[in-house]
Design a protein around this motif. Structure first.
Motif, PDB file in Angstrom:
ATOM      1  N   UNK A   3     -64.033  37.861  36.814  1.00 49.55           N
ATOM      2  CA  UNK A   3     -65.244  37.442  36.115  1.00 49.55           C
ATOM      3  C   UNK A   3     -65.656  38.470  35.070  1.00 49.55           C
ATOM      4  N   UNK A   4     -65.680  39.744  35.438  1.00 49.88           N
ATOM      5  CA  UNK A   4     -66.110  40.779  34.503  1.00 49.88           C
ATOM      6  C   UNK A   4     -65.126  40.934  33.347  1.00 49.88           C
ATOM      7  N   UNK A   5     -63.869  40.598  33.563  1.00 46.69           N
ATOM      8  CA  UNK A   5     -62.877  40.735  32.494  1.00 46.69           C
ATOM      9  C   UNK A   5     -63.039  39.697  31.394  1.00 46.69           C
ATOM     10  N   UNK A   6     -63.892  38.697  31.605  1.00 50.56           N
ATOM     11  CA  UNK A   6     -64.151  37.715  30.555  1.00 50.56           C
ATOM     12  C   UNK A   6     -65.265  38.161  29.621  1.00 50.56           C
ATOM     13  N   UNK A  48     -65.141  45.575  31.827  1.00 53.76           N
ATOM     14  CA  UNK A  48     -64.858  45.595  33.270  1.00 53.76           C
ATOM     15  C   UNK A  48     -64.428  46.985  33.721  1.00 53.76           C
ATOM     16  N   UNK A  49     -63.558  47.618  32.959  1.00 54.40           N
ATOM     17  CA  UNK A  49     -63.108  48.963  33.326  1.00 54.40           C
ATOM     18  C   UNK A  49     -64.252  49.968  33.265  1.00 54.40           C
ATOM     19  N   UNK A  50     -65.114  49.827  32.258  1.00 52.02           N
ATOM     20  CA  UNK A  50     -66.236  50.744  32.114  1.00 52.02           C
ATOM     21  C   UNK A  50     -67.231  50.578  33.256  1.00 52.02           C
ATOM     22  N   UNK A  51     -67.509  49.335  33.638  1.00 51.04           N
ATOM     23  CA  UNK A  51     -68.439  49.085  34.747  1.00 51.04           C
ATOM     24  C   UNK A  51     -67.862  49.598  36.071  1.00 51.04           C
TER      25      UNK A  51
END
Length: 205
Positions: free
Chosen positions: A155-158, A170-173
């Motif tokens: 989900x975050x990768x979108x 996503x990686x930063x979060x």
């Protein structure tokens, strides 16, 4: 979660939507806040774009009120408000935001304690950088550290936009989440007798 009395709930007052996906708009019907939305009814993607639109302050405050009412209606005890993508610099708006917070009995999160001291240099991870910042913290001083913890999942990768390629957010979060969960950080907090406090512990509405 709404019954958890150990959480200091706040409203992240939002009048912009920075990502290409997902997009979002106001709580109020779009025809009640026309200066805040684009032709599709979404918030604009930056505060500078919104400022160029010369948004109605009355519409900003009405939308914030609607967001606050919805959060309270969900059973959350909202105790502070802060700004998504800082818009308190809009001319003549900051005083009105302060008045809104006072009227609603909220701490205004823009008037926070000092930020945790920063440290220049290269660090392999955000955890390493955070630990170096803790080294500069002064005993007895209250500090604020703002992060956006999340998970590197499908989900975050979108989530992304022109300046944040898909996957980068996503990686930063994920890296932010590790700042508050890494064993080295937890050990440093314990060894240095660092007390984790809430806005309500150090500030009043």
């Amino acid at each position: 979660m709404k019954g958890n009395k150990g959480v200091c709930w706040g409203l992240h007052g939002t009048i912009t939507a920075e990502w290409d996906k997902p997009r979002w708009g106001p709580v109020l019907p779009r025809d009640q806040v026309p200066t805040l939305v684009d032709v599709k009814g979404h918030f604009l993607q930056s505060t500078r774009d919104l400022h160029a639109r010369q948004p109605s302050h009355a519409e900003v405050l009405a939308e914030l009120q609607a967001q606050l009412d919805r959060a309270r209606g969900a059973g959350l005890n909202i105790e502070y408000i802060d700004e998504h993508m800082a818009y308190g610099w809009f001319p003549d708006l900051l005083e009105k935001l302060h008045d809104f917070a006072r009227r609603e009995g909220l701490i205004y999160g823009r008037d926070t304690v000092d930020r945790l001291p920063d440290v220049d240099g290269h660090f392999d991870t955000k955890v390493d950088h955070f630990l170096a910042r803790l080294d500069r913290a002064q005993p007895g001083q209250a500090y604020l550290h703002v992060i956006h913890p999340g998970c590197d999942d499908l989900e975050m990768r979108t989530v992304g936009n022109a300046t944040h390629p898909l996957g980068a957010v996503a990686r930063d979060r994920e890296a932010d989440r590790k700042v508050f969960t890494d064993p080295r950080v937890l050990q440093a907090v314990q060894e240095r007798n660092i007390e984790i406090v809430r806005y309500t512990d150090v500030m009043q509405p």
